[in-house]
Enzyme design. Sequence first.
Site, PDB file in Angstrom:
ATOM      1  N   THR A 288       2.677  23.456 -48.305  1.00 64.15           N
ATOM      2  CA  THR A 288       2.710  23.574 -46.846  1.00 64.15           C
ATOM      3  C   THR A 288       2.976  25.020 -46.460  1.00 64.15           C
ATOM      4  OG1 THR A 288       3.688  21.364 -46.784  1.00 64.15           O
ATOM      5  CG2 THR A 288       3.734  22.648 -44.742  1.00 64.15           C
TER       6      THR A 288
ATOM      7  N   HIS B 242     -10.596  28.067 -41.354  1.00 60.78           N
ATOM      8  CA  HIS B 242     -10.104  26.757 -41.765  1.00 60.78           C
ATOM      9  C   HIS B 242     -10.565  25.682 -40.791  1.00 60.78           C
ATOM     10  CE1 HIS B 242      -7.377  29.033 -44.391  1.00 60.78           C
ATOM     11  NE2 HIS B 242      -7.152  27.896 -45.023  1.00 60.78           N
TER      12      HIS B 242
ATOM     13  N   LYS C 263      -5.716  22.480 -38.945  1.00 62.39           N
ATOM     14  CA  LYS C 263      -4.681  23.340 -39.516  1.00 62.39           C
ATOM     15  C   LYS C 263      -3.792  23.851 -38.391  1.00 62.39           C
ATOM     16  CE  LYS C 263      -3.920  27.353 -42.512  1.00 62.39           C
ATOM     17  NZ  LYS C 263      -2.878  26.642 -43.274  1.00 62.39           N
TER      18      LYS C 263
END
Length: 275
Positions: free
Chosen positions: A109, A164, A168
């Site tokens: 993470t 991304h 996200k």
Amino acid sequence: MSAEASIPVVINGAAGKMGREVVKAVAAAEGMHLVGAVDRSPELIGQDVGVVAGCGELEIPILSDLQSVLVLATQEPVQGVMVDFTHPKGVYENVRSAIAYGVRPVVGTTGLTPEQISDLAAFAEKASTGAIIAPNFSIGVILLQQAAMQAAKYFDHVEIIELHHNQKADAPSGTAIKTAEMLAEIKNQYNPAQVKETEQLPGARGSCTAENIRMHSVRLPGLLAHQEVLFGSPGQIYTLRHDTSDRASFMPGVVLAIRKVTELKTLVYGLENIL
């Protein structure tokens, strides 16, 4: 490896896209076994995590309480490992809880601040508990970063673009931040000004580090995880790019980190430091 020496693994965020891949990877890997799965998705609580991940029944139900699952890991004959792919808002407390229970964290993470990482490193060292925080578990990304550090010796101008999927939560990505930190080890200043810049819209030139490295974040459906590092000098552009097309590409790095963290007594930041 004997069953007694097998590494017990807890997966936090087990029903997420990365978490499901970790479930499959751990289930298939030698020398480790799954003892607990945690997720906050109400509709999946109580379901078999192997069925949810698509690798068949593992007889491990998904639970919502991390601490109760960490307790399960402490009852194993071998010190356990927690793999965390959750959300930036909760990861700091997740890691502190794991260390407090003597369970070694492997964290994918992103979104932890430098201050939080420093605090977790001090906590892990005090507890003599290994921990690994890696902004990216892809071997290809590590090779890109190493190539970027070599290029930085010869180029004064560089910018980073990371792309991304639009789910996200943090920006810039942890990988982009880590790449900029690695470039800062080579030089303390980049991109000498040529003109006085004016942004017609705030943020048009992206974020900027203390070393004057610009980072640009793109979020779109259809993307997974991609990064470019562009170096420029008169008459040439040198581009380094890494593209991820399947989350399975991260799993060799995750499995390696699970094995390596059992040998540590402090926190290590970055997969490149255990290769």
